[in-house]
Design an enzyme around this catalytic site. Sequence first.
Site, PDB file in Angstrom:
ATOM      1  N   GLU A  29       1.066  -1.212   0.025  1.00 24.94           N
ATOM      2  CA  GLU A  29       0.273   0.318   0.353  1.00 24.94           C
ATOM      3  C   GLU A  29       0.915   0.914   0.143  1.00 24.94           C
ATOM      4  O   GLU A  29      -0.071   2.034  -0.832  1.00 24.94           O
ATOM      5  CB  GLU A  29      -0.768  -0.165   1.095  1.00 24.94           C
ATOM      6  CG  GLU A  29      -2.109  -1.101   1.148  1.00 24.94           C
ATOM      7  CD  GLU A  29      -1.858  -2.443   1.777  1.00 24.94           C
ATOM      8  OE1 GLU A  29      -2.440  -2.773   2.784  1.00 24.94           O
ATOM      9  OE2 GLU A  29      -0.657  -2.804   1.940  1.00 24.94           O
ATOM     10  N   ASP A 642      24.774 -11.748 -14.669  1.00 26.30           N
ATOM     11  CA  ASP A 642      24.741 -11.154 -13.746  1.00 26.30           C
ATOM     12  C   ASP A 642      25.503 -10.757 -11.981  1.00 26.30           C
ATOM     13  O   ASP A 642      24.691 -12.017 -11.598  1.00 26.30           O
ATOM     14  CB  ASP A 642      23.730 -10.240 -13.165  1.00 26.30           C
ATOM     15  CG  ASP A 642      23.256  -9.629 -14.904  1.00 26.30           C
ATOM     16  OD1 ASP A 642      24.623  -8.925 -15.832  1.00 26.30           O
ATOM     17  OD2 ASP A 642      22.017  -9.132 -15.320  1.00 26.30           O
ATOM     18  N   GLU A 648      27.719  -7.708  -1.892  1.00 25.14           N
ATOM     19  CA  GLU A 648      26.404  -7.547  -1.082  1.00 25.14           C
ATOM     20  C   GLU A 648      26.546  -8.367   0.662  1.00 25.14           C
ATOM     21  O   GLU A 648      26.688  -7.736   1.566  1.00 25.14           O
ATOM     22  CB  GLU A 648      25.185  -7.896  -1.019  1.00 25.14           C
ATOM     23  CG  GLU A 648      23.999  -8.055  -0.105  1.00 25.14           C
ATOM     24  CD  GLU A 648      22.647  -7.778  -1.434  1.00 25.14           C
ATOM     25  OE1 GLU A 648      21.734  -9.386  -0.351  1.00 25.14           O
ATOM     26  OE2 GLU A 648      22.524  -7.385  -2.472  1.00 25.14           O
ATOM     27  N   HIS A 684      28.129  -8.381 -14.709  1.00 25.15           N
ATOM     28  CA  HIS A 684      27.279  -7.147 -14.011  1.00 25.15           C
ATOM     29  C   HIS A 684      26.766  -6.388 -12.243  1.00 25.15           C
ATOM     30  O   HIS A 684      27.065  -7.731 -11.901  1.00 25.15           O
ATOM     31  CB  HIS A 684      25.718  -6.217 -14.536  1.00 25.15           C
ATOM     32  CG  HIS A 684      25.545  -4.975 -14.488  1.00 25.15           C
ATOM     33  ND1 HIS A 684      26.028  -3.300 -14.248  1.00 25.15           N
ATOM     34  CD2 HIS A 684      24.430  -4.843 -13.286  1.00 25.15           C
ATOM     35  CE1 HIS A 684      25.343  -3.567 -13.773  1.00 25.15           C
ATOM     36  NE2 HIS A 684      24.342  -3.612 -13.852  1.00 25.15           N
ATOM     37  N   CYS A 686      25.992  -3.666  -8.744  1.00 20.06           N
ATOM     38  CA  CYS A 686      25.957  -2.440  -9.529  1.00 20.06           C
ATOM     39  C   CYS A 686      25.418  -2.397  -7.565  1.00 20.06           C
ATOM     40  O   CYS A 686      25.485  -3.235  -6.692  1.00 20.06           O
ATOM     41  CB  CYS A 686      24.571  -2.251  -9.361  1.00 20.06           C
ATOM     42  SG  CYS A 686      23.036  -3.495  -9.557  1.00 20.06           S
ATOM     43  N   GLU A 708      28.007  -0.246 -11.320  1.00 15.03           N
ATOM     44  CA  GLU A 708      27.632   1.192 -11.111  1.00 15.03           C
ATOM     45  C   GLU A 708      28.271   2.553 -11.428  1.00 15.03           C
ATOM     46  O   GLU A 708      29.508   2.248 -10.629  1.00 15.03           O
ATOM     47  CB  GLU A 708      26.717   1.128 -10.477  1.00 15.03           C
ATOM     48  CG  GLU A 708      26.109   2.317  -9.757  1.00 15.03           C
ATOM     49  CD  GLU A 708      27.223   3.493  -9.146  1.00 15.03           C
ATOM     50  OE1 GLU A 708      26.609   4.832  -8.696  1.00 15.03           O
ATOM     51  OE2 GLU A 708      27.731   2.597  -8.144  1.00 15.03           O
ATOM     52  N   HIS A 737      18.328   4.234 -11.364  1.00 16.38           N
ATOM     53  CA  HIS A 737      17.956   4.608 -10.636  1.00 16.38           C
ATOM     54  C   HIS A 737      17.206   5.481  -9.940  1.00 16.38           C
ATOM     55  O   HIS A 737      16.535   6.349  -9.015  1.00 16.38           O
ATOM     56  CB  HIS A 737      18.107   4.081  -8.951  1.00 16.38           C
ATOM     57  CG  HIS A 737      18.815   3.060  -9.365  1.00 16.38           C
ATOM     58  ND1 HIS A 737      18.868   2.416 -10.087  1.00 16.38           N
ATOM     59  CD2 HIS A 737      18.272   1.939  -9.206  1.00 16.38           C
ATOM     60  CE1 HIS A 737      19.943   0.397  -9.564  1.00 16.38           C
ATOM     61  NE2 HIS A 737      18.862   0.533  -9.085  1.00 16.38           N
TER      62      HIS A 737
END
Length: 797
Positions: A29, A642, A648, A684, A686, A708, A737
Amino acid sequence: MSTPSTSPTTAAFPGGTILGYPRIGRRRELKKAVESFWAGRTDAVDLEVTAGGLRRETARRLVELGLNPDDGSVPGSFSYYDQVLDVVALLGAVPERFRDLLDEEDGSLELDGYFTVARGRGEDAPLEMTKWFDTNYHYLVPEISETTPVSFADHRIVREYAEALEAGVTTRPVLVGPVTFLALSKAADEAGDGFHPLDRLDDVVAAYAELLRALAAVGVPWVQLDEPALVTDSLDVPAERLHDAVRSAYRVLATGLAKATDDTDGERPAILVTAPFGGLGDDGLALLAGTDVDAVAIDLVKGATPAGPLPGLEGKTLVAGVIDGHNVWRADLTAKLDAVESLRGLGAGALAVGTSTSLLHVPHDVEDEVFGDGPGTTLDPRLRDWLAFADQKVGEVATLARALAVGRDAVADALAASSAAVASRATAAGVVVPEVRERAAALTDADFARGPYAERAAAQAARLNLPPLPTTTIGSFPQTPEIRKARAAWTKGELPDADYSAAMRAEIERVVALQEELGLDVLVHGEPERNDMVQYFAEQLDGFAVTANGWVQSYGSRCVRPPILWGDVRRSAPITVEWSAYTASLTEKPVKGMLTGPVTILAWSFVRDDQPLGDTANQVGLALRDEIADLEAAGIGIVQVDEPALRELLPLRRADQEEYLRWSVGSFRLATSGVAPATQVHTHLCYSEFGEVIGAIDGLDADVTSVEAARSRMEIVPELADAGYSRGIGPGVYDIHSPRVPSSEEVTELLTLAVKAIDPALVWVNPDCGLKTRRYAEVEPALAHLVAAAREVRATL
């Protein structure tokens, strides 16, 4: 439900709590309301009404699930966009280019300005975005200088507490702590040499002190300050300085401000400091124990049990984060209770049960899913008992808190049920597949290596015949309403396979024609058939399940549904070959086959926790190796795999990083090392701090790596050059983005920076990331400017 008192209190910390809760809404929402506001279909009042309703529903639901409405058990962790941006707004600490958005009287940001800082406007680039510790959540990076305004400018957090109180719930305001906020910030362009954002600590702490006084004045019993910077040694801040900053900050906030009690007003609520996403370590816990904060929450999912006893803890509550806030597996409650009780020897004044992190990182509720074998079902019925989403985790916390308070007998049935679920999962068919294990066990070093790069580069140049500074995109093109409608109808069985295939092929034809018209050198098929770069593969690989409503916030209004990797992984049929082969039939230009790499598939899924991640990554790598072999056999000369999530998953402690990089790089090389020299392998990456993984980028041994680079203005390129990187590199020149369309002059400037920093013969020209979330009205002119810039710079070589 009793009505909480409005007088300040420092009653004992709740026996059970969570560090945060999903804020997007069960059916996204908030996403829909925010995007409607951006589009001008609704105004700020409409957005605030929707957001207020979500906050009240969250508070009601958490009380219903077992958290106490009266003592600050319920966290107030709402955000319109990002919790770090919320602190920027709290302080009015916006970059110079956005200062005109601040209210002239109090320095606050209206919602329009808040979102402008996040998304940019015209020539004003938004704040950079990068990953939040080891999660797939992206935060906005503050830009701080000596002159950045810092004050207590935004009272929203106070208003939201009053709003919840009016609804009958005493919440615990949650915000990023001052030390972590500054440690994660970057020096603004106008900052002087040698400046670090932590140089502004005194100013930021003074503003936080004003906030605490305001919260105490309205009766807030507890406030939560998140300091995850304490669990990592990978920031560009020496540990000694970070620890000194913590001592300094909490000397003011905890010691310098009088604490509210049952009998007296005070200048601050009780303070809970959290350290999620990793082990705080004995030094870190001792550091916080040595301050006058009132409670400390430690992550016992990623971190080890501290040694003790620790001086200073005797007057504090220790919150044991034993329920995993970052994954979806049901806990073994007996083992978790044992872990909590093992902390008694630390000497804390009290023990409480909590989640390891905010539940922001998991979906709302398992009960929102459909289980079974009939039409419309999405999940294997066995998974129901294995899974715990946010609501179930709140229930687990409540169960453990009750056991801690009144004994195990009071929750014996719940403990037995959790043990049975854990045992069922361990023995279920598909969790272990012998042929998958045998294939992985038979791997040799040769399966992880290609031939020398010089030989590959020569073979690829002869095959592809590309110009200098070749232009391409990362893979996806905008997902139009028509594409989404067709895919949704096909998924529901309302659109026949033949009609769906025809619709996707028509879209591919349109995307190929557009790329040729724009003059791009290497084409893609646009990925119209893909719902998500990980979910699409999960739907077609054994060992995965996908949800219907398991939405998780990635950044801003962007939400994803991470798949659930529950068993051994294998590929039973080709996945992408049909679409790539069809694309190649439409053009004489080279076409890239597009795959998602094994590390990213793991990072953006909820992964099994019953075996080492490296073993799971190799299983995915083998499945992708088979797919790449089929693409190569179909004549595809370029395959992009990718890995945007490589950084991360990097462990937050440097001592753990070498082993991670070994298996993560290895799984990529396993996937890509079966091809011929003339087949060009791209990857890739990013939205990460690439400097920490430059060695790994090189170790991937891809022929071309795109990264990136637009928001950071090419800062990665000199770092790669200094590291001796000598293969193809595509630094992003178009920030996808943001809705901004960069001018050809802006792209030319970025590309010129790149070719000055690294051998132009290695440079490719591409956007930062895929174009799926953008509109064609933005994409077409942006790509036209990209091609024009490439031609202009190419002419100067």
